[in-house]
Write an enzyme that holds these catalytic residues in place. Structure first.
Site, PDB file in Angstrom:
ATOM      1  N   ARG A   1       0.828  -1.209   0.000  1.00  0.00           N
ATOM      2  CA  ARG A   1       0.000   0.000   0.000  1.00  0.00           C
ATOM      3  C   ARG A   1       0.864   1.261   0.000  1.00  0.00           C
ATOM      4  NH1 ARG A   1      -3.000   2.183   4.971  1.00  0.00           N
ATOM      5  NH2 ARG A   1      -4.464   3.716   4.123  1.00  0.00           N
TER       6      ARG A   1
ATOM      7  N   HIS B   1       0.603   4.542  -2.432  1.00  0.00           N
ATOM      8  CA  HIS B   1       0.412   5.902  -1.933  1.00  0.00           C
ATOM      9  C   HIS B   1       1.551   6.821  -2.356  1.00  0.00           C
ATOM     10  CE1 HIS B   1      -2.949   5.472   1.238  1.00  0.00           C
ATOM     11  NE2 HIS B   1      -3.042   4.484   0.365  1.00  0.00           N
TER      12      HIS B   1
ATOM     13  N   ASN C   1      -2.903   8.873   5.013  1.00  0.00           N
ATOM     14  CA  ASN C   1      -1.669   8.128   5.281  1.00  0.00           C
ATOM     15  C   ASN C   1      -1.438   7.844   6.763  1.00  0.00           C
ATOM     16  OD1 ASN C   1      -0.866   7.857   2.590  1.00  0.00           O
ATOM     17  ND2 ASN C   1       0.169   9.844   2.577  1.00  0.00           N
TER      18      ASN C   1
ATOM     19  N   HIS D   1      -6.037  -5.621  -2.408  1.00  0.00           N
ATOM     20  CA  HIS D   1      -6.750  -5.778  -1.140  1.00  0.00           C
ATOM     21  C   HIS D   1      -6.859  -7.238  -0.721  1.00  0.00           C
ATOM     22  CE1 HIS D   1      -8.979  -1.695  -1.886  1.00  0.00           C
ATOM     23  NE2 HIS D   1      -7.728  -1.538  -1.468  1.00  0.00           N
TER      24      HIS D   1
END
Length: 326
Positions: A60, A64, A91, A188
């Site tokens: 992840r 980001h 975040n 996910h």
């Protein structure tokens, strides 16, 4: 004359962008730091053997990073006045920053001032997937690190509450299309999420803030299971598996869940609202095309990793990922 100058400027900008992408290649460090992938993998094997749940957060983190200012390591920067990307609300739940610094320190020991934090993060993300029994791919390398990190620029991150229109717009901003959206959403399949990222679907779907104000697109039994874990709209600490039963294994079960209306986030359910992404979900929900999905995921990760990289003389090679060199 002015219009001709504008056309020339646009052409030069396009050429520069193409050249920047072309400078990323799998053997970028073959002479300057041939051991870099071995060093990163050794640290990853050690970390995931002790904490396998770290794989999802590390994957992840690369997402980001790439959605804000491109893949330049800016998500890793600290700020004395708490105005960096890592300080922004989207975040706040990222973890693994200390581990990234340990990997970078090991790389620095092997090859001082050579490998960027952005490249280290890209390699970490690939190994997080591979060590979770997912696909392996050769990572194009050669990114350099940015020196700017601004919290409010995290608006570019696809939020878990987004509908399909918003998702496609945010993905298009980094040159990713609808196929990349449905493929990368399957990240996910590993990791967990805090209740507050989806609890509005359980208690506040239309703004009524009561137990009956639920998202009707959620499968009822799954909704009740989530309610048993997330007791209220104010639960800020409980973690829930994004892919229940196999959240440490990178597989196609994510698509099975989404097809049954058991995707955890609004953004997961949104994949069923578009004909193309719905068809992709349904095809892979049966679990018969794992190799095809793995190849698609690898291709989309490489494509995402090409988002506006700094290359050549741009940026810097940070000695520590959390601070600029000067």
């Amino acid at each position: 004359m002015a219009s001709r100058s504008l056309m020339v400027a646009l052409l030069l900008a396009a050429v520069a962008a193409t050249c920047a992408r072309a400078q990323l290649h799998e053997k970028f460090y073959s002479e300057s730091c041939p051991s870099v992938e071995d060093v990163v993998r050794r640290e990853m094997v050690r970390a995931l053997s002790l904490a396998p749940s770290l794989a999802g957060p590390l994957l992840r983190m690369h997402f980001h990073d790439c959605f804000v200012r491109g893949c330049d390591g800016s998500v890793l920067l600290d700020s004395a006045n708490k105005t960096a990307e890592k300080d922004a609300q989207p975040n706040q739940t990222l973890r693994g920053f200390g581990f990234v610094e340990r990997v970078k320190a090991a790389v620095e020991k092997a090859c001082p001032d050579t490998v960027s934090c952005a490249d280290v993060l890209a390699l970490i993300a690939r190994d997080a997937v591979w060590l979770s029994k997912g696909p392996f791919w050769e990572v194009p390398l050669g990114r350099r690190d940015g020196s700017v990190s601004i919290s409010n620029e995290t608006d570019a991150l696809p939020p878990p509450t987004a509908n399909f229109t918003v998702l496609t717009q945010l993905f298009a901003a980094v040159n990713l299309d609808a196929k990349d959206l449905v493929v990368l959403s399957a990240g996910h399949t590993i990791g967990t999420s805090h209740c507050f990222s989806f609890s509005d679907r359980l208690y506040n779907f239309t703004g009524m803030e009561n137990p009956s104000d639920i998202d009707p697109t959620l499968e009822p039994q799954y909704m009740m299971r989530l309610k048993s874990k997330c007791a209220s709209l104010n639960d800020n600490t409980t973690l829930v598996e994004m892919d229940p039963g196999s959240f440490k294994t990178f597989d196609t079960d994510y698509f099975k869940l989404v097809s049954k209306r058991r995707g955890l986030f609004h953004s997961d359910g949104a994949l069923l609202t578009d004909p193309f992404t719905r068809a992709y979900v349904q095809r892979h929900a049966i679990g018969a095309f794992k190799d095809e999905f793995f190849a698609d995921f690898a291709a989309s990760m490489i494509k995402m990793g090409n988002a506006n990289p700094l290359t050549g003389g741009q940026g810097e090679i940070r000695s520590k990922c959390s601070v600029v060199n000067h």
